[in-house]
Design a protein around this motif. Structure first.
Motif, mmCIF file in Angstrom:
data_model
loop_
_atom_site.group_PDB
_atom_site.id
_atom_site.type_symbol
_atom_site.label_atom_id
_atom_site.label_comp_id
_atom_site.label_asym_id
_atom_site.label_seq_id
_atom_site.Cartn_x
_atom_site.Cartn_y
_atom_site.Cartn_z
ATOM 1 N N PRO A 109 12.463 39.373 57.778
ATOM 2 C CA PRO A 109 12.888 40.382 56.798
ATOM 3 C C PRO A 109 13.999 39.828 55.922
ATOM 4 N N ARG A 110 13.866 39.999 54.627
ATOM 5 C CA ARG A 110 14.882 39.534 53.673
ATOM 6 C C ARG A 110 15.336 40.700 52.800
ATOM 7 N N GLU A 111 16.629 40.845 52.663
ATOM 8 C CA GLU A 111 17.139 41.822 51.704
ATOM 9 C C GLU A 111 17.120 41.171 50.323
ATOM 10 N N VAL A 112 16.597 41.892 49.342
ATOM 11 C CA VAL A 112 16.450 41.338 48.001
ATOM 12 C C VAL A 112 17.144 42.241 46.988
ATOM 13 N N VAL A 113 17.499 41.639 45.867
ATOM 14 C CA VAL A 113 18.040 42.383 44.727
ATOM 15 C C VAL A 113 16.947 42.470 43.684
ATOM 16 N N LEU A 114 16.554 43.692 43.348
ATOM 17 C CA LEU A 114 15.424 43.902 42.451
ATOM 18 C C LEU A 114 15.856 43.869 40.996
ATOM 19 N N GLY A 115 14.926 43.379 40.171
ATOM 20 C CA GLY A 115 15.106 43.455 38.727
ATOM 21 C C GLY A 115 14.137 44.463 38.136
ATOM 22 N N ALA A 116 13.608 44.157 36.990
ATOM 23 C CA ALA A 116 12.696 45.074 36.303
ATOM 24 C C ALA A 116 11.369 45.170 37.049
ATOM 25 N N ARG A 117 10.689 46.295 36.827
ATOM 26 C CA ARG A 117 9.381 46.527 37.428
ATOM 27 C C ARG A 117 8.344 46.701 36.329
ATOM 28 N N GLY A 118 7.191 46.060 36.484
ATOM 29 C CA GLY A 118 6.148 46.212 35.483
ATOM 30 C C GLY A 118 4.866 45.536 35.905
ATOM 31 N N ASN A 119 3.734 46.145 35.514
ATOM 32 C CA ASN A 119 2.409 45.585 35.805
ATOM 33 C C ASN A 119 2.193 45.327 37.288
ATOM 34 N N GLY A 120 2.753 46.185 38.137
ATOM 35 C CA GLY A 120 2.532 46.060 39.576
ATOM 36 C C GLY A 120 3.422 45.060 40.279
ATOM 37 N N PHE A 121 4.471 44.567 39.608
ATOM 38 C CA PHE A 121 5.359 43.574 40.208
ATOM 39 C C PHE A 121 6.817 43.985 40.030
ATOM 40 N N TYR A 122 7.656 43.485 40.952
ATOM 41 C CA TYR A 122 9.107 43.559 40.822
ATOM 42 C C TYR A 122 9.637 42.162 40.521
ATOM 43 N N ALA A 123 10.547 42.076 39.558
ATOM 44 C CA ALA A 123 11.306 40.835 39.396
ATOM 45 C C ALA A 123 12.357 40.783 40.489
ATOM 46 N N ILE A 124 12.566 39.603 41.076
ATOM 47 C CA ILE A 124 13.522 39.439 42.172
ATOM 48 C C ILE A 124 14.696 38.599 41.675
ATOM 49 N N ARG A 125 15.880 39.184 41.719
ATOM 50 C CA ARG A 125 17.068 38.457 41.274
ATOM 51 C C ARG A 125 17.602 37.525 42.345
ATOM 52 N N SER A 126 17.462 37.913 43.597
ATOM 53 C CA SER A 126 17.902 37.048 44.697
ATOM 54 C C SER A 126 17.229 37.503 45.981
ATOM 55 N N GLY A 127 17.066 36.555 46.930
ATOM 56 C CA GLY A 127 16.511 36.879 48.238
ATOM 57 C C GLY A 127 15.205 36.185 48.544
ATOM 58 N N VAL A 128 14.452 35.804 47.529
ATOM 59 C CA VAL A 128 13.164 35.133 47.728
ATOM 60 C C VAL A 128 13.092 33.935 46.790
ATOM 61 N N GLN A 129 12.560 32.831 47.297
ATOM 62 C CA GLN A 129 12.441 31.611 46.506
ATOM 63 C C GLN A 129 11.015 31.454 45.983
ATOM 64 N N PRO A 130 10.834 30.725 44.893
ATOM 65 C CA PRO A 130 9.489 30.495 44.368
ATOM 66 C C PRO A 130 8.613 29.804 45.423
ATOM 67 N N GLY A 131 7.368 30.251 45.575
ATOM 68 C CA GLY A 131 6.428 29.646 46.488
ATOM 69 C C GLY A 131 6.393 30.280 47.864
ATOM 70 N N GLU A 132 7.384 31.061 48.232
ATOM 71 C CA GLU A 132 7.374 31.732 49.531
ATOM 72 C C GLU A 132 6.321 32.844 49.516
ATOM 73 N N ARG A 133 5.704 33.051 50.716
ATOM 74 C CA ARG A 133 4.678 34.088 50.831
ATOM 75 C C ARG A 133 5.302 35.354 51.419
ATOM 76 N N VAL A 134 4.877 36.486 50.854
ATOM 77 C CA VAL A 134 5.429 37.763 51.329
ATOM 78 C C VAL A 134 4.290 38.672 51.771
ATOM 79 N N VAL A 135 4.638 39.595 52.650
ATOM 80 C CA VAL A 135 3.652 40.553 53.172
ATOM 81 C C VAL A 135 3.496 41.684 52.170
ATOM 82 N N VAL A 136 2.243 42.078 51.899
ATOM 83 C CA VAL A 136 1.978 43.197 50.985
ATOM 84 C C VAL A 136 1.229 44.281 51.764
#
Length: 228
Positions: free
Chosen positions: A201-228
């Motif tokens: 589990p990672r706590e993340v800081v969310l950015g804008a939301r659009g087209n079914g996605f959240y922008a992530i300001r911090s907490g997840v790195q590019p290429g990491e896989r997340v559970v949906v």
């Protein structure tokens, strides 16, 4: 709106009598009478008609200073009115405000001047954000954003619901599907898949939301896989 007032009738008679007096005093009294009639919102053309005809108007027509649509009517024929009463409310609906509710997490991406698309009745109108409300609604955690736009053919009407899309460039960022984000009310968490087959589990800081996605300001790195 046609009104009758004994004071208005008396002031018209004062104007007529003063106009018959060619002295300086007469001109002064006539100017004073005209000024009082203007304070009654009597039209200049009607004042000139009274002056030339020498006959007072029993019923004086009050004309709206603006064109538009009657939103409220608080007067009936023969009713008594006072200066403090609102008789009509008239609104120009050719250029309007749309108030959009924007969630707290998304408000940081909104600026004055942000382009907006307002959709209602199968049609889309373009506008811009002109004001961002300073207060959040306690229950919905949203703030009012005012959008100004032209309203051709009266497409948008008072108290109508519409869909609003705010278009703001946010630049490149890491994004995750919105179904991957768990909001607890005080923080946002995503579960990141590890090579060992476990989930972190990672706590993340969310950015804008659009087209079914959240922008992530911090907490997840590019290429990491997340559970949906």
């Amino acid at each position: 709106l046609a009104i009758y007032s004994p004071d208005l009738l008396a002031t018209q008679n004062e104007l007529i009598l003063a106009e018959r007096n060619r002295s300086d005093l007469g001109r002064t009294l006539a100017d004073a009478a005209r000024a009082r009639l203007r304070l009654w919102d009597m039209n200049a053309a009607d004042i000139n008609l009274v002056q030339k005809s020498g006959k007072p108007m029993r019923d004086v027509v009050l004309r709206s200073p603006v064109s538009g649509v009657v939103m409220t009517k608080n007067i009936e024929a023969g009713a008594r009115v006072t200066p403090a009463e609102t008789l009509y409310e008239i609104a120009d609906l050719s250029h309007i405000w749309v108030l959009a509710d924007v969630y707290e997490a998304e408000l940081a991406a909104v600026r004055v001047g942000t382009p907006a698309q307002v959709t209602a009745g199968g049609q889309t109108l373009a506008g811009r954000v002109t004001f961002i409300g300073p207060v959040f609604a306690a229950q919905t955690r949203t703030a009012n954003v005012r959008i100004e736009l032209d309203n051709p053919n009266g497409l948008l009407k008072p108290d109508m619901f519409a869909e609003v899309i705010l278009q703001e460039r946010t630049g490149s960022s890491v994004a995750v599907p919105d179904s991957a984000v768990m909001n607890t009310g005080t923080r946002s968490v995503v579960f990141v898949a590890r090579d060992s087959g476990t989930f972190e589990p990672r706590e993340v800081v969310l950015g804008a939301r659009g087209n079914g996605f959240y922008a992530i300001r911090s907490g997840v790195q590019p290429g990491e896989r997340v559970v949906v």
